[in-house]
Design a protein around this motif. Structure first.
Motif, PDB file in Angstrom:
ATOM      1  N   LEU A   1      36.037  32.012  48.757  1.00 50.42           N
ATOM      2  CA  LEU A   1      35.749  33.146  49.760  1.00 50.42           C
ATOM      3  C   LEU A   1      34.520  33.360  50.141  1.00 50.42           C
ATOM      4  CD1 LEU A   1      38.814  35.278  48.866  1.00 50.42           C
ATOM      5  CD2 LEU A   1      38.721  33.998  50.429  1.00 50.42           C
TER       6      LEU A   1
ATOM      7  N   GLU B   1      31.519  41.381  55.351  1.00 50.99           N
ATOM      8  CA  GLU B   1      32.402  41.906  54.563  1.00 50.99           C
ATOM      9  C   GLU B   1      33.303  41.005  53.786  1.00 50.99           C
ATOM     10  OE1 GLU B   1      33.090  45.134  54.646  1.00 50.99           O
ATOM     11  OE2 GLU B   1      31.529  45.488  55.834  1.00 50.99           O
TER      12      GLU B   1
ATOM     13  N   ASN C   1      33.887  41.079  49.715  1.00 49.54           N
ATOM     14  CA  ASN C   1      35.344  41.128  49.087  1.00 49.54           C
ATOM     15  C   ASN C   1      35.217  40.075  48.009  1.00 49.54           C
ATOM     16  OD1 ASN C   1      37.730  42.731  50.039  1.00 49.54           O
ATOM     17  ND2 ASN C   1      36.586  42.501  51.649  1.00 49.54           N
TER      18      ASN C   1
ATOM     19  N   LEU D   1      36.249  40.539  44.019  1.00 52.20           N
ATOM     20  CA  LEU D   1      37.384  39.960  43.212  1.00 52.20           C
ATOM     21  C   LEU D   1      36.468  39.421  41.932  1.00 52.20           C
ATOM     22  CD1 LEU D   1      40.301  38.785  43.052  1.00 52.20           C
ATOM     23  CD2 LEU D   1      39.195  36.454  44.208  1.00 52.20           C
TER      24      LEU D   1
ATOM     25  N   VAL E   1      36.603  42.260  39.449  1.00 49.16           N
ATOM     26  CA  VAL E   1      37.455  42.572  38.713  1.00 49.16           C
ATOM     27  C   VAL E   1      38.213  41.441  37.847  1.00 49.16           C
ATOM     28  CG1 VAL E   1      40.031  42.999  39.372  1.00 49.16           C
ATOM     29  CG2 VAL E   1      38.398  44.013  40.946  1.00 49.16           C
TER      30      VAL E   1
ATOM     31  N   GLN F   1      35.442  47.581  37.395  1.00 50.33           N
ATOM     32  CA  GLN F   1      36.317  48.321  38.292  1.00 50.33           C
ATOM     33  C   GLN F   1      35.457  49.281  38.849  1.00 50.33           C
ATOM     34  OE1 GLN F   1      40.332  48.845  37.374  1.00 50.33           O
ATOM     35  NE2 GLN F   1      40.508  47.085  36.133  1.00 50.33           N
TER      36      GLN F   1
ATOM     37  N   VAL G   1      33.320  48.077  41.450  1.00 51.36           N
ATOM     38  CA  VAL G   1      33.908  47.364  42.593  1.00 51.36           C
ATOM     39  C   VAL G   1      34.163  48.828  43.462  1.00 51.36           C
ATOM     40  CG1 VAL G   1      36.064  46.567  43.311  1.00 51.36           C
ATOM     41  CG2 VAL G   1      35.011  45.466  41.564  1.00 51.36           C
ATOM     42  N   PHE G   2      34.692  49.882  42.905  1.00 47.57           N
ATOM     43  CA  PHE G   2      34.755  51.083  43.657  1.00 47.57           C
ATOM     44  C   PHE G   2      33.314  51.727  44.455  1.00 47.57           C
ATOM     45  CE2 PHE G   2      34.566  55.840  43.737  1.00 47.57           C
ATOM     46  CZ  PHE G   2      35.584  55.967  44.455  1.00 47.57           C
TER      47      PHE G   2
ATOM     48  N   MET H   1      32.666  49.186  47.300  1.00 45.56           N
ATOM     49  CA  MET H   1      33.675  49.566  48.293  1.00 45.56           C
ATOM     50  C   MET H   1      33.147  50.757  49.271  1.00 45.56           C
ATOM     51  SD  MET H   1      37.444  49.218  46.758  1.00 45.56           S
ATOM     52  CE  MET H   1      38.336  47.528  46.816  1.00 45.56           C
TER      53      MET H   1
ATOM     54  N   ALA I   1      31.834  50.825  53.161  1.00 39.26           N
ATOM     55  CA  ALA I   1      32.161  51.454  54.112  1.00 39.26           C
ATOM     56  C   ALA I   1      31.234  52.143  54.885  1.00 39.26           C
ATOM     57  CB  ALA I   1      33.215  52.794  53.308  1.00 39.26           C
TER      58      ALA I   1
ATOM     59  N   MET J   1      42.351  40.811  53.012  1.00 41.92           N
ATOM     60  CA  MET J   1      42.031  42.002  52.205  1.00 41.92           C
ATOM     61  C   MET J   1      43.353  42.372  51.624  1.00 41.92           C
ATOM     62  SD  MET J   1      39.431  43.984  54.867  1.00 41.92           S
ATOM     63  CE  MET J   1      37.825  43.706  54.503  1.00 41.92           C
TER      64      MET J   1
ATOM     65  N   LEU K   1      43.985  39.969  48.730  1.00 39.15           N
ATOM     66  CA  LEU K   1      43.006  40.273  47.616  1.00 39.15           C
ATOM     67  C   LEU K   1      43.704  41.547  46.944  1.00 39.15           C
ATOM     68  CD1 LEU K   1      39.591  39.863  48.733  1.00 39.15           C
ATOM     69  CD2 LEU K   1      40.845  38.466  47.275  1.00 39.15           C
TER      70      LEU K   1
ATOM     71  N   LEU L   1      42.299  50.080  42.253  1.00 37.17           N
ATOM     72  CA  LEU L   1      41.297  49.055  43.130  1.00 37.17           C
ATOM     73  C   LEU L   1      42.278  48.679  44.280  1.00 37.17           C
ATOM     74  CD1 LEU L   1      38.702  47.542  41.116  1.00 37.17           C
ATOM     75  CD2 LEU L   1      38.624  49.513  42.719  1.00 37.17           C
TER      76      LEU L   1
ATOM     77  N   VAL M   1      42.948  51.194  46.570  1.00 38.24           N
ATOM     78  CA  VAL M   1      41.749  51.624  47.398  1.00 38.24           C
ATOM     79  C   VAL M   1      41.210  50.596  48.507  1.00 38.24           C
ATOM     80  CG1 VAL M   1      39.288  51.824  47.238  1.00 38.24           C
ATOM     81  CG2 VAL M   1      40.935  53.200  45.814  1.00 38.24           C
ATOM     82  N   GLN M   2      41.828  49.140  48.202  1.00 36.98           N
ATOM     83  CA  GLN M   2      41.313  48.113  49.067  1.00 36.98           C
ATOM     84  C   GLN M   2      42.286  48.375  50.187  1.00 36.98           C
ATOM     85  OE1 GLN M   2      39.459  45.461  48.648  1.00 36.98           O
ATOM     86  NE2 GLN M   2      40.166  43.868  49.510  1.00 36.98           N
TER      87      GLN M   2
ATOM     88  N   VAL N   1      41.161  51.824  51.957  1.00 32.53           N
ATOM     89  CA  VAL N   1      39.480  52.029  52.564  1.00 32.53           C
ATOM     90  C   VAL N   1      39.183  50.751  53.382  1.00 32.53           C
ATOM     91  CG1 VAL N   1      37.339  52.223  51.846  1.00 32.53           C
ATOM     92  CG2 VAL N   1      39.118  53.439  50.690  1.00 32.53           C
ATOM     93  N   TYR N   2      39.502  49.454  52.791  1.00 28.35           N
ATOM     94  CA  TYR N   2      38.980  48.528  53.434  1.00 28.35           C
ATOM     95  C   TYR N   2      40.082  48.024  54.691  1.00 28.35           C
ATOM     96  CZ  TYR N   2      35.078  45.992  51.609  1.00 28.35           C
ATOM     97  OH  TYR N   2      33.775  45.755  51.386  1.00 28.35           O
TER      98      TYR N   2
END
Lengths: 100, 164
Positions: free
Chosen positions: A14, A36, A40, A44, A47, A59, A62-63, A66, A70, B37, B40, B52, B55-56, B59-60
Motif C-alpha cells: 500500500l 493519506e 494509512n 497498518l 497496529v 495503537q 496510530v491514534f 490519525m 486530520a 480505508m 483497513l 482504532l 476511529v478509522q 475520522v478517516y
C-alpha cells in the motif's frame, strides 16, 4: 492464522502504491490523497506490530497519527483552495513557481 | 476462515489502491480511497484494535474524506490532463518503486520469520486500557495535540478566507 509478515508486506504494498500515486498523478488533490494512503499503510504497520508485541503503545501512536493527519488534511485542503483561487488550475505542472 | 477474510480484505485494499492510481477523475480516486480505508478498518478489527477500527471509519473514511470530496466538488475539478513534464518519474519511477518494494519485503522476511502468527482473539480489544493509557501516560501529548487541532482550525479559516 496468518503470518505477521503478510500484514507488514500488505502495508509495504500500500505504501509503494501511495508513492506511485505521488510520483505519477498530476492533480494536486489526488497527490494529497496518495499521501493519506501512505499514512494509512504506516498505520497498518503500527497496529500489526502492536499486536505482535502485545503492547498498546502502537495503537496510541496510530491514534495520534490519525489526529495529525486530520489536521494536515484541513490545512492542506485550505492551501489547495487558495492556490486554485490564484491560479485557476489544479495541475501541479502549472504550480511550479512561487510567483504568479 | 481467518485466512480467507485476511486475503479478502487485503485484496480489496490493494485493488482499491490501484484503482485510486488508475482513475483519472479525482472524485473516483476519492471513492477508491474510502474503500481502502474501509478495508483497513476491517483489518484493524482482525488485529484486535476495535477502537482504532471505529476511529478509522469515523475520522478517516468519514470526516477527512468528506473534506476531500467537498473540496473536489467546490473546485469543480475535472479529469487530469496527461503531462510530459516529468520524464524522469515516468521512466525511472516504476523500476525504482519495485526496487523499494523488494527491499522492504526482504527486510521484513529477515526480521520476522514465519513463526510469528496472527490469530483472531489472541489480543482482544482493550479500549478501556487504551483510554487509561491515553489519559494517564500520554496526557501531555494528548493535550498538545488538541492545541494542534485548534491551530489547524484557525489556520484553515485564515487560509480559505476570501481576501478583501
Amino acid at each position: 492464522m496468518v503470518p505477521l509478515s503478510y500484514y507488514l508486506i500488505l502495508a509495504a504494498i500500500l505504501f509503494v502504491i501511495g508513492v506511485a500515486g505521488f510520483l505519477f498523478k498530476r492533480n494536486i488533490v489526488t497527490i494529497f490523497m496518495s499521501v493519506e494512503l501512505m499514512l494509512n499503510a504506516v498505520n497498518l504497520t503500527f497496529v500489526s506490530l502492536s499486536y505482535s508485541l502485545r503492547q498498546l503503545d502502537g495503537q496510541i501512536f496510530v491514534f495520534f497519527v490519525m489526529v495529525v493527519a486530520a489536521a494536515e488534511a484541513t490545512i492542506g485542503l485550505a492551501i489547495i483552495i487558495t492556490v486554485f483561487r490564484n491560479r485557476e488550475s489544479l495541475n501541479v505542472d502549472r504550480i511550479d513557481l512561487m510567483k504568479l | 476462515m481467518y485466512q480467507a477474510l485476511f486475503f479478502l480484505f487485503a485484496a480489496s485494499a490493494v485493488g482499491f489502491a490501484i484503482n485510486l492510481l488508475i482513475q483519472r477523475h479525482p472524485i473516483h480516486s476519492a471513492l477508491s480511497l474510502i474503500g481502502v480505508m474501509g478495508s483497513l478498518a476491517s483489518l484493524y478489527l482482525m488485529l484486535g484494535a476495535e477502537f482504532l477500527a471505529v476511529v478509522q471509519v469515523i475520522v478517516y473514511a468519514g470526516a477527512v474524506m468528506v473534506l476531500f470530496v467537498f473540496v473536489i466538488m467546490l473546485l469543480n475539478a475535472d479529469k487530469e490532463e496527461p503531462s510530459d513534464r516529468s520524464k524522469m518519474a515516468k521512466y525511472l519511477g516504476l523500476p525504482l518503486l519495485f526496487l523499494l518494494l523488494a527491499m522492504i519485503t526482504v527486510v521484513i522476511y529477515r526480521q520476522f520469520p514465519e513463526d510469528a502468527m496472527v490469530q483472531f482473539g489472541d489480543f482482544p480489544g482493550q479500549t478501556a486500557a487504551i483510554g487509561r493509557l491515553l489519559f494517564r501516560d500520554f496526557l501531555l501529548p494528548f493535550e498538545v495535540i488538541s492545541i494542534l487541532i485548534l491551530i489547524a482550525i484557525i489556520g484553515a479559516i485564515v487560509l480559505a478566507k476570501k481576501e478583501p
